[in-house]
Design a protein around this motif. Structure first.
Motif, mmCIF file in Angstrom:
data_model
loop_
_atom_site.group_PDB
_atom_site.id
_atom_site.type_symbol
_atom_site.label_atom_id
_atom_site.label_comp_id
_atom_site.label_asym_id
_atom_site.label_seq_id
_atom_site.Cartn_x
_atom_site.Cartn_y
_atom_site.Cartn_z
ATOM 1 N N ASP A 109 0.768 -0.843 0.524
ATOM 2 C CA ASP A 109 0.280 -0.182 0.377
ATOM 3 C C ASP A 109 0.990 1.593 0.069
ATOM 4 O OD1 ASP A 109 -1.974 1.669 0.524
ATOM 5 O OD2 ASP A 109 -3.091 0.917 1.904
ATOM 6 N N PRO A 110 1.080 1.957 -1.110
ATOM 7 C CA PRO A 110 1.679 3.034 -1.382
ATOM 8 C C PRO A 110 1.057 4.281 0.341
ATOM 9 C CG PRO A 110 0.238 2.419 -2.947
ATOM 10 C CD PRO A 110 -0.262 1.992 -2.482
ATOM 11 N N ILE A 111 0.547 3.498 0.708
ATOM 12 C CA ILE A 111 0.114 5.158 2.370
ATOM 13 C C ILE A 111 1.098 4.336 2.991
ATOM 14 C CG2 ILE A 111 -1.735 5.263 3.614
ATOM 15 C CD1 ILE A 111 -3.704 5.619 1.657
ATOM 16 N N VAL A 112 0.690 3.228 3.080
ATOM 17 C CA VAL A 112 2.651 2.850 3.498
ATOM 18 C C VAL A 112 3.636 3.448 3.828
ATOM 19 C CG1 VAL A 112 3.265 0.695 4.867
ATOM 20 C CG2 VAL A 112 0.539 0.175 4.249
ATOM 21 N N LEU A 113 4.001 3.184 2.503
ATOM 22 C CA LEU A 113 5.239 3.859 1.990
ATOM 23 C C LEU A 113 5.387 5.708 3.000
ATOM 24 C CD1 LEU A 113 8.392 4.594 0.657
ATOM 25 C CD2 LEU A 113 6.230 4.115 -1.553
#
Length: 271
Positions: A109-113
């Motif tokens: 998930d790019p939000i985790v990044l």
């Protein structure tokens, strides 16, 4: 830090629910969208044990890491399906016991990044890194892990509440085996998974509600005790085996948990 998205990555799409953000909503976090909150709330209405199970799952992660570092001597971890940082991330738990512990986190998930800096605040003696990748991209995960971890020494492979997002068609057992095969003997698999045979009707209803609102690649599949136990093929299960979350090496804070929680968990040592 491995940030370059290659292969099939989960795009940021706030109109559909995503596992990391729904999990964050269940934990009471703020890093989620309205679609995630809707899925979380409706799934919890269908199965009221979801929120206690998610919290018990987080507690299981902490107990398992403390067990591996403090009693077994594992000093490095590969945590796949990391999720949005919350209290007691794997490296925080491990480095309280041994500041030299090293952890590689993986999530798609790019939000985790976007929150990965919180996962990279390591004790000076240890180290952490983060890779944006899907669990199915085993070769890329292992290549990145080798930059931080010594795979010739035992590793704690963390697959905590993630394999339900790998459908049978994508061979979750084969993916788990490939990861374990790359690790040294004495490595440990730490795994938890929603149960298809505890509160089965409620679990099925909550999964149906979630899947209707999730991205196409992020649907969830609960599995039976036998199905979860199969992930541990090639390992020796630590006592007490594959059990419900509060039953795995319970501590004082787990004493308040009552009633069945619809998740199986266990820890296995690679031969």
């Amino acid at each position: 830090m491995y940030e370059r998205p290659t292969g099939e990555m989960a795009p940021i799409n706030s109109s559909v629910a995503h596992p990391a953000r729904v999990y964050n909503a269940w934990l009471g976090g703020k890093d989620n969208c309205s679609a995630d909150r809707e899925a979380a709330e409706l799934a919890a209405v269908a199965n009221p044990e979801i929120v206690p199970a998610v919290r018990a799952n987080r507690a299981f992660l902490g107990r398992a890491v403390r067990e591996l570092v403090g009693k077994v001597g594992v000093r490095q971890f590969l945590d796949i399906g990391t999720g949005i940082p919350a209290a007691d991330n794997t490296h925080e738990v491990a480095q309280r016991v041994d500041p030299g512990a090293r952890v590689v986190y993986v999530d798609n998930d790019p939000i985790v990044l976007a929150h990965a800096r919180a996962l990279l605040v390591s004790a000076p003696e240890g180290g952490t890194d983060y890779l944006q990748a899907d669990l199915r991209d085993v070769d890329r995960i292992l290549a990145a892990a080798r930059e931080t971890l010594d795979l010739s020494q035992p590793v704690g492979l963390m697959l905590v509440a993630v394999l339900q997002y790998i459908p049978d068609a994508d061979d979750p057992y084969g993916l788990t085996r490939r990861l374990l095969d790359a690790l040294a003997p004495g490595s440990h698999l730490v795994l938890s998974h929603p149960a298809a045979d505890i509160s089965a009707e409620e679990v099925a209803a909550s999964m149906r509600v979630y899947n209707e609102r999730a991205a196409a690649h992020a649907g969830a599949t609960p599995r039976t005790h036998a199905g979860v136990t199969r992930f541990f093929d090639g390992t020796d299960l630590l006592d007490p085996g594959v059990v419900q979350l509060p039953e795995w090496h319970p501590e004082t804070e787990d004493a308040t948990t009552s009633g069945p929680l619809p998740m199986w968990c266990g820890v296995g040592r690679k031969h």
